[in-house]
Design an enzyme around this catalytic site. Structure first.
Site, PDB file in Angstrom:
ATOM      1  N   SER A 156     -11.676   4.705   1.914  1.00  0.00           N
ATOM      2  CA  SER A 156     -10.500   3.798   1.339  1.00  0.00           C
ATOM      3  C   SER A 156     -10.645   3.289   0.244  1.00  0.00           C
ATOM      4  O   SER A 156     -11.533   3.324  -0.562  1.00  0.00           O
ATOM      5  CB  SER A 156     -10.562   2.612   2.163  1.00  0.00           C
ATOM      6  OG  SER A 156      -9.985   1.242   1.460  1.00  0.00           O
ATOM      7  N   GLY A 157      -9.611   3.571  -0.562  1.00  0.00           N
ATOM      8  CA  GLY A 157      -9.642   3.727  -2.074  1.00  0.00           C
ATOM      9  C   GLY A 157      -9.745   4.863  -2.508  1.00  0.00           C
ATOM     10  O   GLY A 157      -9.583   4.263  -4.271  1.00  0.00           O
ATOM     11  N   THR A 179      -2.860   7.864  -0.748  1.00  0.00           N
ATOM     12  CA  THR A 179      -1.456   7.652  -0.562  1.00  0.00           C
ATOM     13  C   THR A 179      -0.707   7.690  -1.564  1.00  0.00           C
ATOM     14  O   THR A 179      -0.046   8.703  -2.179  1.00  0.00           O
ATOM     15  CB  THR A 179      -1.620   5.994  -1.708  1.00  0.00           C
ATOM     16  OG1 THR A 179      -1.630   5.108   0.685  1.00  0.00           O
ATOM     17  CG2 THR A 179      -0.054   5.838  -0.860  1.00  0.00           C
ATOM     18  N   ASN A 204      -8.759  -1.944  -1.812  1.00  0.00           N
ATOM     19  CA  ASN A 204      -7.848  -1.214  -2.688  1.00  0.00           C
ATOM     20  C   ASN A 204      -6.227  -1.992  -2.908  1.00  0.00           C
ATOM     21  O   ASN A 204      -6.369  -2.606  -1.704  1.00  0.00           O
ATOM     22  CB  ASN A 204      -7.821  -0.547  -1.822  1.00  0.00           C
ATOM     23  CG  ASN A 204      -5.883   1.137  -2.026  1.00  0.00           C
ATOM     24  OD1 ASN A 204      -5.782   0.451  -3.150  1.00  0.00           O
ATOM     25  ND2 ASN A 204      -5.921   1.786  -1.926  1.00  0.00           N
ATOM     26  N   SER A 229      -3.568  -0.488  -0.278  1.00  0.00           N
ATOM     27  CA  SER A 229      -4.244   0.244   0.774  1.00  0.00           C
ATOM     28  C   SER A 229      -3.103  -0.169   2.282  1.00  0.00           C
ATOM     29  O   SER A 229      -2.051  -0.309   2.189  1.00  0.00           O
ATOM     30  CB  SER A 229      -5.322  -0.677   1.428  1.00  0.00           C
ATOM     31  OG  SER A 229      -5.845   0.091   2.423  1.00  0.00           O
ATOM     32  N   SER A 230      -2.635   1.516   2.355  1.00  0.00           N
ATOM     33  CA  SER A 230      -2.111   1.978   3.419  1.00  0.00           C
ATOM     34  C   SER A 230      -2.831   1.666   4.618  1.00  0.00           C
ATOM     35  O   SER A 230      -3.950   1.892   4.709  1.00  0.00           O
ATOM     36  CB  SER A 230      -2.336   3.732   3.962  1.00  0.00           C
ATOM     37  OG  SER A 230      -1.263   3.915   2.782  1.00  0.00           O
ATOM     38  N   GLY A 242      -8.847   5.640   5.530  1.00  0.00           N
ATOM     39  CA  GLY A 242     -10.412   5.888   5.147  1.00  0.00           C
ATOM     40  C   GLY A 242     -10.821   4.611   6.115  1.00  0.00           C
ATOM     41  O   GLY A 242     -10.540   4.242   6.526  1.00  0.00           O
ATOM     42  N   GLU A 264     -13.537   2.675   7.156  1.00  0.00           N
ATOM     43  CA  GLU A 264     -13.109   0.825   6.755  1.00  0.00           C
ATOM     44  C   GLU A 264     -14.900  -0.180   7.254  1.00  0.00           C
ATOM     45  O   GLU A 264     -15.032   0.356   8.424  1.00  0.00           O
ATOM     46  CB  GLU A 264     -12.189   0.246   7.195  1.00  0.00           C
ATOM     47  CG  GLU A 264     -11.131   0.643   6.473  1.00  0.00           C
ATOM     48  CD  GLU A 264      -9.848  -0.314   6.871  1.00  0.00           C
ATOM     49  OE1 GLU A 264      -8.643   0.145   5.895  1.00  0.00           O
ATOM     50  OE2 GLU A 264      -9.558  -0.788   7.393  1.00  0.00           O
TER      51      GLU A 264
END
Length: 481
Positions: free
Chosen positions: A13-14, A18, A60, A63-64, A289, A291
């Site tokens: 994540s981050g 995206t 993030n 974040s998606s 991602g 988490e």
């Protein structure tokens, strides 16, 4: 000859997945050489999907909170002729609660800042700090985001993608209803030796029912009572104050989930309208991602399970199959050691009595509770290396030793026993488009497995050439099927 390529955008994540996906789509559009209206429509889908599916998290700011697979179709001379978007596992719990330092989905904040006073008055909307569903993370702003400009971009994208004025109006009516539902309060009572509940603010209930396009009495009954069908008989039972509150949360998550599906379906009806047979496709998979937060919910479990599947896909193709090829061809090489995460996949969702199967099973029992679920999980899996049991049996959580680290998942009291989502009386309201939109069935615990299976098979079933983009900048690896 049909040529198919899949780009799997992975990373924690981050890491920039995206943004990488947006750049890939922009590159495909620019190199197509056509600069057509359909290319513009495909690109304009992104602001809408980000607004309704992305949020600020601790790691993030954009974040998606869902997975998406975009299939871009090309004709025989290499021009883009259409696309199709598949969405997976939207994080619906974010609608009703957020961790400290996090926000709800971007669209709510953009809407409240970007709308004119007249538009907000029509929906009886105020500032973001007036709504319970936007204050859970105690964070209303996001540094670097221009909410007003983004709202303008969203409205422009709606027009490019042929959303009608009525469709746009219905979307914002539902979003407003969600915010007002979060402020709805209940008071408890008793009748016939059982707990009851009722809505305190009847004016607010009437306002919400108008926004939803449903009868105000049906809405009140749906949130404070539950209907059980047994052997052909219909039994209506009262909900306690706490149960009514949970019912409201489930209803809101159902509305937003159906709204998101409707938006994706509408986008697909526009960007995939060309019925000419395509000669090639390039698919882009943008998946959330791995988490790990202070509080990890069922959504984090699904997200991390999806990443475990992707990790196994890469292990299988990069290490297992490749070394089998070397051995079969008699190539002299040094065997490469790797950590296989297959046991984690077996534990979570493959072998009998796996964790997802036990969650599904326990949710069907009328007297199933969070602690009865934890007891079954501990008894069944405690001796497995990948399963982590908390030190105290009274701690409502269980842990998994993932390939990226250990994560403990909370099972808060009431989560499993919440079985009322969108009740029959609301599903029967078909007076308006909004009434039809909120028609839905309760999400079943196993539905995530269907989505995860689809995600896991995308690369295998659609590609002759699979490319893994390491967002961390480590490498780009190509393998031929």
């Amino acid at each position: 000859m049909l040529i198919a390529i899949v780009v799997i955008d992975s990373g924690e994540s981050g890491a920039g997945k995206t943004e990488s996906t947006k750049l890939i789509l922009q590159y495909l559009a620019s190199t197509s050489g056509q600069h057509s209206w359909i290319e513009q429509q495909i690109l304009e889908a992104n602001p809408i999907l980000e607004a309704f599916g992305n949020a600020k998290t601790l790691r993030n700011d954009n974040s998606s909170r869902f997975g998406k697979y975009i299939d871009v179709h090309f004709n025989k001379i290499g021009n883009i002729e259409g696309a199709r978007i598949e969405q997976y596992l939207l994080e619906k719990s974010r609608i009703v609660s957020q961790n400290d330092g996090e926000r709800n989905y971007h669209i709510f904040y953009s809407m409240l800042i970007g709308m004119t006073k007249e538009e907000k008055k029509k929906l009886d909307l105020a500032d973001a700090d007036s709504y319970t569903y936007l204050n859970g993370g105690r964070t209303l702003t996001c540094q670097g985001r221009d909410e007003k400009k983004e709202f303008s971009d969203i409205m422009a994208a709606f027009k490019v993608l042929n959303f009608s004025d009525k469709e746009i109006s219905d979307i914002f009516s539902l979003l407003a209803a969600i915010l007002h539902l979060g402020n709805l309060k209940f008071k408890g009572g008793s009748a016939n030796h059982s707990d009851t509940s009722e809505i305190i603010d009847y004016a607010l209930n009437e306002k919400i029912s108008k926004l939803l396009g449903v009868n105000k009495f049906d809405l009140s009954e749906a949130l404070t009572k539950k209907t059980i069908f047994a052997h052909g008989d219909k039994v209506v039972a009262n909900l306690s104050k706490d149960q009514a509150s949970e019912s409201r949360h489930a209803f809101v998550k159902g509305i937003y989930g159906q709204l998101f599906i409707m938006i994706v379906t509408k986008i697909n009806s526009v960007i995939s309208q060309n019925k000419m047979p395509s000669r090639g496709t390039i698919g882009v998979l943008d998946i959330f991602g791995f988490e790990k937060f202070d509080i990890n919910s069922f959504e984090q479990l699904c997200i991390n399970y999806a990443n475990e599947n992707l990790q196994q896909f890469f292990i299988n193709h990069i290490f297992k199959l490749e070394q089998e090829y070397y051995a079969n061809e008699g190539i002299n090489w040094s065997n490469i050691a790797f950590i296989d995460n297959q046991d984690v996949l077996d534990l979570l969702g493959i072998k009998s009595l796996n964790i997802f199967a036990l969650i599904d099973e326990e949710s069907k029992f009328p007297k199933g509770t969070d602690f009865s679920l934890l007891s079954k999980l501990h008894n069944q899996h405690n001796k497995k290396d990948s399963y982590l049991k908390p030190k105290s049996d009274m701690t409502p959580s269980f842990g998994i030793q993932h390939f990226a680290g250990e994560v403990f998942y909370d099972v808060p009291v009431g989560t499993l026993t919440q079985r009322v989502a969108i009740t029959t009386c609301l599903r029967q309201n078909r007076i308006t488009e909004r009434g039809r939109l909120i028609e839905s069935r309760r999400d079943k615990p196993w539905t995530h497995q269907v989505a995860l299976f689809s995600l896991a098979t995308i690369a295998v079933s659609t590609s002759w050439l699979t490319i893994r983009l390491m967002v961390q900048g480590l490498c780009v690896m190509e393998t031929s099927k």
